[in-house]
Design an enzyme around this catalytic site. Structure first.
Site, PDB file in Angstrom:
ATOM      1  N   CYS A 257      55.039  10.543  31.615  1.00  0.00           N
ATOM      2  CA  CYS A 257      54.200  11.081  32.695  1.00  0.00           C
ATOM      3  C   CYS A 257      53.005  11.779  32.055  1.00  0.00           C
ATOM      4  O   CYS A 257      52.702  11.537  30.881  1.00  0.00           O
ATOM      5  CB  CYS A 257      54.999  12.000  33.623  1.00  0.00           C
ATOM      6  SG  CYS A 257      55.667  13.481  32.846  1.00  0.00           S
TER       7      CYS A 257
ATOM      8  N   CYS B  33      57.599  17.664  34.003  1.00  0.00           N
ATOM      9  CA  CYS B  33      58.192  17.502  35.345  1.00  0.00           C
ATOM     10  C   CYS B  33      58.885  16.142  35.494  1.00  0.00           C
ATOM     11  O   CYS B  33      60.106  16.053  35.414  1.00  0.00           O
ATOM     12  CB  CYS B  33      57.145  17.677  36.446  1.00  0.00           C
ATOM     13  SG  CYS B  33      56.459  19.342  36.534  1.00  0.00           S
TER      14      CYS B  33
HETATM   15  P1  4NP Z   1      54.259  15.873  34.901  1.00  0.00           P
HETATM   16  O1  4NP Z   1      53.555  17.013  35.767  1.00  0.00           O
HETATM   17  O2  4NP Z   1      53.161  14.920  34.493  1.00  0.00           O
HETATM   18  O3  4NP Z   1      55.213  15.273  35.869  1.00  0.00           O
HETATM   19  O4  4NP Z   1      54.911  16.569  33.738  1.00  0.00           O
HETATM   20  C1  4NP Z   1      52.455  17.758  35.323  1.00  0.00           C
HETATM   21  C2  4NP Z   1      52.639  18.832  34.503  1.00  0.00           C
HETATM   22  C3  4NP Z   1      51.564  19.605  34.115  1.00  0.00           C
HETATM   23  C4  4NP Z   1      50.299  19.278  34.545  1.00  0.00           C
HETATM   24  C5  4NP Z   1      50.109  18.191  35.357  1.00  0.00           C
HETATM   25  C6  4NP Z   1      51.198  17.430  35.746  1.00  0.00           C
HETATM   26  N1  4NP Z   1      49.194  20.096  34.171  1.00  0.00           N
HETATM   27  O5  4NP Z   1      48.093  19.834  34.681  1.00  0.00           O
HETATM   28  O6  4NP Z   1      49.359  21.010  33.380  1.00  0.00           O
END
Ligand code: 4NP
Length: 153
Positions: free
Chosen positions: A7, A12
């Site tokens: 991701c 997350c």
């Molecule tokens: P993930 O979610 O890609 O599902 O881990 C995110 C976690 C952090 C951020 C964006 C999405 N961020 O902008 O810090």
């Protein structure tokens, strides 16, 4: 068989996908045959545990997440059999960062008929419902992924 979930932040969606997938792999007794890991296309959260909201959502459903975030590398593209991403931006970024052109990079939703071509929405800037919805979606998809691997080995 080596599966990598990807991701944006690796705090997350992809660590949850990894935790749920391993849970199903163990349930079907396939842990000696299948290895899973996760990573992010970005490096902002490298070294961190998953977001506390994601860990809590997983824990209330019996899944402990203790993965430490890391960014994808060119070597990941060589090492893993499937590189499974959450959305179209992840797909573009994986191809850019690894130089991959291969069909081993796929949307994770491909493995469940009810979700085919859907993205796994990023819950980071939303509320608890977003985390619960991502849990339910990835729980169903990763179980189908185990079935797919079982049938195709
Ligand atoms: P993930 O979610 O890609 O599902 O881990 C995110 C976690 C952090 C951020 C964006 C999405 N961020 O902008 O810090």
């Amino acid at each position: 068989m080596k599966i990598l979930f990807v991701c944006l932040g690796n705090i997350c969606r992809s660590p949850l996908a990894e935790g749920l997938f391993i849970h199903h792999v163990k349930k079907y007794g396939l842990e000696d045959e299948i290895f899973a890991d996760s990573c992010g296309t970005g490096n902002w959260h490298a070294g961190e545990l998953p977001d506390p909201r994601m860990r809590k959502t997983a824990e209330k459903n019996g899944i402990i997440l203790n993965h430490k975030a890391r960014q994808i590398t060119e070597n990941d593209f060589k090492e893993f059999d499937y590189i499974l991403v959450m959305d179209h931006q992840n797909l573009k970024d994986v191809l850019r960062l690894t130089g991959a052109t291969s069909d081993k990079v796929k949307l994770v939703s491909e493995f469940h008929d009810n979700y085919k071509n859907d993205i796994v929405p990023d819950p980071y800037f939303g509320d608890q419902k977003g985390f619960d919805d991502v849990f339910d979606m990835l729980n169903l998809i990763t179980e189908k992924l185990v079935h797919h691997i079982q049938l195709n080995r």
